[in-house]
Motif scaffolding. Structure first.
Motif, PDB file in Angstrom:
ATOM      1  N   GLN A  28       0.783  -1.232   0.000  1.00  0.00           N
ATOM      2  CA  GLN A  28       0.000   0.000   0.000  1.00  0.00           C
ATOM      3  C   GLN A  28       0.811   1.277   0.000  1.00  0.00           C
ATOM      4  O   GLN A  28       0.297   2.323  -0.385  1.00  0.00           O
ATOM      5  CB  GLN A  28      -0.918   0.026   1.237  1.00  0.00           C
ATOM      6  CG  GLN A  28      -1.909  -1.124   1.271  1.00  0.00           C
ATOM      7  CD  GLN A  28      -2.887  -0.983   2.414  1.00  0.00           C
ATOM      8  OE1 GLN A  28      -3.993  -0.485   2.237  1.00  0.00           O
ATOM      9  NE2 GLN A  28      -2.497  -1.419   3.601  1.00  0.00           N
ATOM     10  N   LEU A  29       2.068   1.225   0.443  1.00  0.00           N
ATOM     11  CA  LEU A  29       2.837   2.452   0.651  1.00  0.00           C
ATOM     12  C   LEU A  29       4.020   2.548  -0.302  1.00  0.00           C
ATOM     13  O   LEU A  29       4.611   1.539  -0.700  1.00  0.00           O
ATOM     14  CB  LEU A  29       3.339   2.520   2.098  1.00  0.00           C
ATOM     15  CG  LEU A  29       2.275   2.452   3.198  1.00  0.00           C
ATOM     16  CD1 LEU A  29       2.939   2.589   4.564  1.00  0.00           C
ATOM     17  CD2 LEU A  29       1.213   3.527   3.009  1.00  0.00           C
ATOM     18  N   THR A  30       4.376   3.785  -0.646  1.00  0.00           N
ATOM     19  CA  THR A  30       5.589   4.023  -1.415  1.00  0.00           C
ATOM     20  C   THR A  30       6.800   3.873  -0.491  1.00  0.00           C
ATOM     21  O   THR A  30       6.665   3.726   0.730  1.00  0.00           O
ATOM     22  CB  THR A  30       5.585   5.439  -2.004  1.00  0.00           C
ATOM     23  OG1 THR A  30       5.685   6.394  -0.921  1.00  0.00           O
ATOM     24  CG2 THR A  30       4.304   5.707  -2.787  1.00  0.00           C
ATOM     25  N   GLU A  31       7.991   3.949  -1.058  1.00  0.00           N
ATOM     26  CA  GLU A  31       9.214   3.869  -0.245  1.00  0.00           C
ATOM     27  C   GLU A  31       9.282   5.013   0.756  1.00  0.00           C
ATOM     28  O   GLU A  31       9.895   4.877   1.819  1.00  0.00           O
ATOM     29  CB  GLU A  31      10.439   3.891  -1.161  1.00  0.00           C
ATOM     30  CG  GLU A  31      10.604   2.629  -2.006  1.00  0.00           C
ATOM     31  CD  GLU A  31      11.848   2.692  -2.875  1.00  0.00           C
ATOM     32  OE1 GLU A  31      12.603   3.689  -2.767  1.00  0.00           O
ATOM     33  OE2 GLU A  31      12.063   1.749  -3.659  1.00  0.00           O
ATOM     34  N   ASP A  32       8.657   6.136   0.434  1.00  0.00           N
ATOM     35  CA  ASP A  32       8.655   7.296   1.321  1.00  0.00           C
ATOM     36  C   ASP A  32       7.497   7.277   2.312  1.00  0.00           C
ATOM     37  O   ASP A  32       7.299   8.239   3.056  1.00  0.00           O
ATOM     38  CB  ASP A  32       8.582   8.588   0.502  1.00  0.00           C
ATOM     39  CG  ASP A  32       9.813   8.765  -0.384  1.00  0.00           C
ATOM     40  OD1 ASP A  32      10.888   8.257   0.002  1.00  0.00           O
ATOM     41  OD2 ASP A  32       9.690   9.379  -1.446  1.00  0.00           O
ATOM     42  N   ALA A  38       4.147  10.758  -7.021  1.00  0.00           N
ATOM     43  CA  ALA A  38       5.454  10.960  -6.386  1.00  0.00           C
ATOM     44  C   ALA A  38       6.379   9.774  -6.642  1.00  0.00           C
ATOM     45  O   ALA A  38       7.575   9.956  -6.911  1.00  0.00           O
ATOM     46  CB  ALA A  38       5.262  11.172  -4.884  1.00  0.00           C
ATOM     47  N   GLU A  39       5.840   8.568  -6.556  1.00  0.00           N
ATOM     48  CA  GLU A  39       6.670   7.381  -6.782  1.00  0.00           C
ATOM     49  C   GLU A  39       7.134   7.305  -8.235  1.00  0.00           C
ATOM     50  O   GLU A  39       8.282   6.956  -8.516  1.00  0.00           O
ATOM     51  CB  GLU A  39       5.896   6.115  -6.414  1.00  0.00           C
ATOM     52  CG  GLU A  39       6.749   4.858  -6.511  1.00  0.00           C
ATOM     53  CD  GLU A  39       6.067   3.640  -5.907  1.00  0.00           C
ATOM     54  OE1 GLU A  39       5.122   3.132  -6.523  1.00  0.00           O
ATOM     55  OE2 GLU A  39       6.498   3.201  -4.828  1.00  0.00           O
ATOM     56  N   ARG A  40       6.242   7.659  -9.158  1.00  0.00           N
ATOM     57  CA  ARG A  40       6.608   7.632 -10.579  1.00  0.00           C
ATOM     58  C   ARG A  40       7.703   8.651 -10.859  1.00  0.00           C
ATOM     59  O   ARG A  40       8.639   8.379 -11.611  1.00  0.00           O
ATOM     60  CB  ARG A  40       5.361   7.909 -11.426  1.00  0.00           C
ATOM     61  CG  ARG A  40       5.522   7.587 -12.879  1.00  0.00           C
ATOM     62  CD  ARG A  40       4.197   7.199 -13.538  1.00  0.00           C
ATOM     63  NE  ARG A  40       3.213   8.264 -13.508  1.00  0.00           N
ATOM     64  CZ  ARG A  40       2.070   8.208 -12.846  1.00  0.00           C
ATOM     65  NH1 ARG A  40       1.752   7.133 -12.138  1.00  0.00           N
ATOM     66  NH2 ARG A  40       1.222   9.210 -12.889  1.00  0.00           N
ATOM     67  N   ALA A  41       7.604   9.841 -10.264  1.00  0.00           N
ATOM     68  CA  ALA A  41       8.619  10.878 -10.470  1.00  0.00           C
ATOM     69  C   ALA A  41       9.967  10.429  -9.919  1.00  0.00           C
ATOM     70  O   ALA A  41      11.020  10.680 -10.529  1.00  0.00           O
ATOM     71  CB  ALA A  41       8.173  12.165  -9.782  1.00  0.00           C
ATOM     72  N   LYS A  42       9.944   9.751  -8.767  1.00  0.00           N
ATOM     73  CA  LYS A  42      11.185   9.285  -8.164  1.00  0.00           C
ATOM     74  C   LYS A  42      11.863   8.246  -9.041  1.00  0.00           C
ATOM     75  O   LYS A  42      13.083   8.246  -9.207  1.00  0.00           O
ATOM     76  CB  LYS A  42      10.884   8.707  -6.777  1.00  0.00           C
ATOM     77  CG  LYS A  42      12.134   8.357  -5.968  1.00  0.00           C
ATOM     78  CD  LYS A  42      11.778   7.939  -4.551  1.00  0.00           C
ATOM     79  CE  LYS A  42      13.043   7.645  -3.762  1.00  0.00           C
ATOM     80  NZ  LYS A  42      12.725   7.256  -2.348  1.00  0.00           N
ATOM     81  N   VAL A  69      -1.967  -5.133 -11.863  1.00  0.00           N
ATOM     82  CA  VAL A  69      -2.009  -3.947 -12.713  1.00  0.00           C
ATOM     83  C   VAL A  69      -0.631  -3.309 -12.813  1.00  0.00           C
ATOM     84  O   VAL A  69       0.274  -3.603 -12.032  1.00  0.00           O
ATOM     85  CB  VAL A  69      -3.024  -2.909 -12.173  1.00  0.00           C
ATOM     86  CG1 VAL A  69      -4.425  -3.482 -12.181  1.00  0.00           C
ATOM     87  CG2 VAL A  69      -2.628  -2.429 -10.782  1.00  0.00           C
ATOM     88  N   THR A  70      -0.487  -2.422 -13.791  1.00  0.00           N
ATOM     89  CA  THR A  70       0.760  -1.686 -13.921  1.00  0.00           C
ATOM     90  C   THR A  70       0.955  -0.785 -12.708  1.00  0.00           C
ATOM     91  O   THR A  70      -0.022  -0.368 -12.075  1.00  0.00           O
ATOM     92  CB  THR A  70       0.745  -0.818 -15.191  1.00  0.00           C
ATOM     93  OG1 THR A  70      -0.401   0.038 -15.142  1.00  0.00           O
ATOM     94  CG2 THR A  70       0.670  -1.677 -16.434  1.00  0.00           C
ATOM     95  N   PRO A  71       2.195  -0.450 -12.353  1.00  0.00           N
ATOM     96  CA  PRO A  71       2.469   0.275 -11.099  1.00  0.00           C
ATOM     97  C   PRO A  71       1.811   1.644 -10.997  1.00  0.00           C
ATOM     98  O   PRO A  71       1.666   2.175  -9.901  1.00  0.00           O
ATOM     99  CB  PRO A  71       4.003   0.400 -11.104  1.00  0.00           C
ATOM    100  CG  PRO A  71       4.477  -0.696 -11.988  1.00  0.00           C
ATOM    101  CD  PRO A  71       3.428  -0.848 -13.043  1.00  0.00           C
ATOM    102  N   GLU A 106      13.520   9.937 -12.022  1.00  0.00           N
ATOM    103  CA  GLU A 106      14.782  10.567 -11.619  1.00  0.00           C
ATOM    104  C   GLU A 106      15.888   9.537 -11.509  1.00  0.00           C
ATOM    105  O   GLU A 106      17.048   9.809 -11.835  1.00  0.00           O
ATOM    106  CB  GLU A 106      14.610  11.265 -10.263  1.00  0.00           C
ATOM    107  CG  GLU A 106      13.872  12.581 -10.335  1.00  0.00           C
ATOM    108  CD  GLU A 106      13.777  13.259  -8.985  1.00  0.00           C
ATOM    109  OE1 GLU A 106      14.545  12.874  -8.060  1.00  0.00           O
ATOM    110  OE2 GLU A 106      12.952  14.159  -8.824  1.00  0.00           O
ATOM    111  N   ALA A 107      15.527   8.342 -11.040  1.00  0.00           N
ATOM    112  CA  ALA A 107      16.529   7.282 -10.890  1.00  0.00           C
ATOM    113  C   ALA A 107      16.820   6.574 -12.195  1.00  0.00           C
ATOM    114  O   ALA A 107      17.658   5.673 -12.249  1.00  0.00           O
ATOM    115  CB  ALA A 107      16.038   6.281  -9.843  1.00  0.00           C
ATOM    116  N   GLY A 108      16.101   6.937 -13.251  1.00  0.00           N
ATOM    117  CA  GLY A 108      16.333   6.327 -14.569  1.00  0.00           C
ATOM    118  C   GLY A 108      15.741   4.944 -14.705  1.00  0.00           C
ATOM    119  O   GLY A 108      16.162   4.172 -15.576  1.00  0.00           O
ATOM    120  N   GLU A 109      14.745   4.609 -13.863  1.00  0.00           N
ATOM    121  CA  GLU A 109      14.128   3.277 -13.931  1.00  0.00           C
ATOM    122  C   GLU A 109      13.027   3.249 -14.995  1.00  0.00           C
ATOM    123  O   GLU A 109      12.370   4.238 -15.241  1.00  0.00           O
ATOM    124  CB  GLU A 109      13.546   2.905 -12.562  1.00  0.00           C
ATOM    125  CG  GLU A 109      14.617   2.761 -11.502  1.00  0.00           C
ATOM    126  CD  GLU A 109      14.014   2.381 -10.136  1.00  0.00           C
ATOM    127  OE1 GLU A 109      12.875   1.879 -10.112  1.00  0.00           O
ATOM    128  OE2 GLU A 109      14.686   2.584  -9.114  1.00  0.00           O
TER     129      GLU A 109
END
Length: 334
Positions: free
Chosen positions: A11-15, A324-328, A135-137, A331-334
């Protein structure tokens, strides 16, 4: 029946932000309080001339209700529209799933339509977790009730109602009464009340409607209404889930009301300033007397109003977490 992954990781992002809302269990108190505070900011919108904010403008919310519920579907649809989202209500009873298409095929089709959020109601426990794993992330999944497992938005609108009427949680005695065994609402309420620090949670029901070893959830169990209701600050009545009963667990509805239905006489055992709640729909004269449901201690209609605000908060927070998770990751190039 589906499998359940770790609810916190799912349910939660890394942050620590919300990206799906599948279950109350495992969520931190700080996030539940943030959700309630966010909902508070939405609750007065119904009194404004323009009842919309642009938080989900350009986003598409698909309501996937594999199980009927007019009240829950209506409040989710209204919540999404007040956030300015485009809303798709999928009538599962006439959809391709009835023609042999698998659930995964249906999800892939909806993803191809660039849906951003699925609100899922399903008769099988774990369905929302399964869909979140498939589903997709970048698609947020909101659980609108799955089998006997969980109904997290209902629990949180109940928590919002309690806080707005009682000011907090740390001093309360809360009694949950009725069909505990079949109630996903009760399970989510217990987890939410424990996380928010309610010191005394009571379950009141006949033995046939209590789960085995339910005391392990940190609750007190009563089979007598007078004892269980004594000095309770909050009384939450539950609907008899007759559609989920596989055997005769009750002698009759009239006998149930006599022993466990909330009448004015039984309510007198609770605290003089107690509030009465019910997730609906109400079976009058079975779980609760009309004089109590419509009486001065009832906050049942407040629950409905708060439900829209809570679902707006859940949707906006989940979408924010997804973005926010998609933006992170970008930035990391994933």
């Amino acid at each position: 029946m589906f499998n359940f992954p770790d609810p916190t990781q799912a349910q939660l992002t890394e942050d620590g932000q919300l990206k799906h809302f599948l279950d109350i269990e495992g969520l931190p108190e700080s996030l539940l309080l943030e959700l309630l505070d966010t909902a508070d900011s939405f609750v007065d919108m119904s009194e404004q001339q323009v009842k919309k904010v642009p938080l989900l403008r350009g986003k598409t919310v698909a309501n996937l209700f594999f199980e009927n519920s007019t009240r829950t579907l209506s409040t989710f649809e209204l919540a999404a529209k007040r956030l300015s989202a485009d809303v798709l209500n999928l009538n599962i009873s006439t959809s391709s799933t009835k023609k042999g298409e698998t659930l995964k095929d249906t999800l892939m089709t909806l993803e191809a339509m660039h849906s951003d959020m699925f609100v899922v109601r399903h008769s099988d426990s774990g369905a929302a977790h399964f869909i979140a794993s498939q589903v997709t992330p970048n698609v947020a999944i909101i659980n609108a009730g799955d089998g006997r497992h969980a109904h997290p938005t209902q629990a949180m609108l109940d928590m919002m109602t309690i806080r707005r009427h009682k000011g907090g949680f740390k001093h309360l005695k809360v009694a949950i009464v009725g069909d505990i065994l079949h109630s996903r609402v009760a399970r989510s309420q217990i987890h939410a009340l424990r996380i928010l620090g309610v010191p005394e949670i009571r379950l009141i029901a006949p033995r046939t409607l209590l789960p085995r070893n339910v005391e392990m959830l940190g609750v007190k169990v009563f089979t007598n209404m007078a004892q269980g209701l004594r000095d309770a600050d909050v009384v939450i009545m539950l609907r008899l889930q007759k559609e989920r009963m596989t055997s005769a667990l009750l002698p009759s509805e009239s006998e149930f009301f006599k022993l466990y239905g909330l009448s004015e006489e039984k309510l007198a055992f609770a605290h003089p300033e107690a509030i009465v709640m019910h997730p609906g729909p109400i079976n009058r004269g079975v779980e609760i007397a009309s004089s109590v449901a419509d009486g001065p201690k009832s906050v049942i209609l407040n629950q409905v109003t708060n439900g829209i605000a809570v679902r707006m908060a859940v949707m906006s927070m989940a979408m924010s977490g997804q973005v926010a998770e998609r933006a992170k990751k970008l930035e990391a190039g994933e």
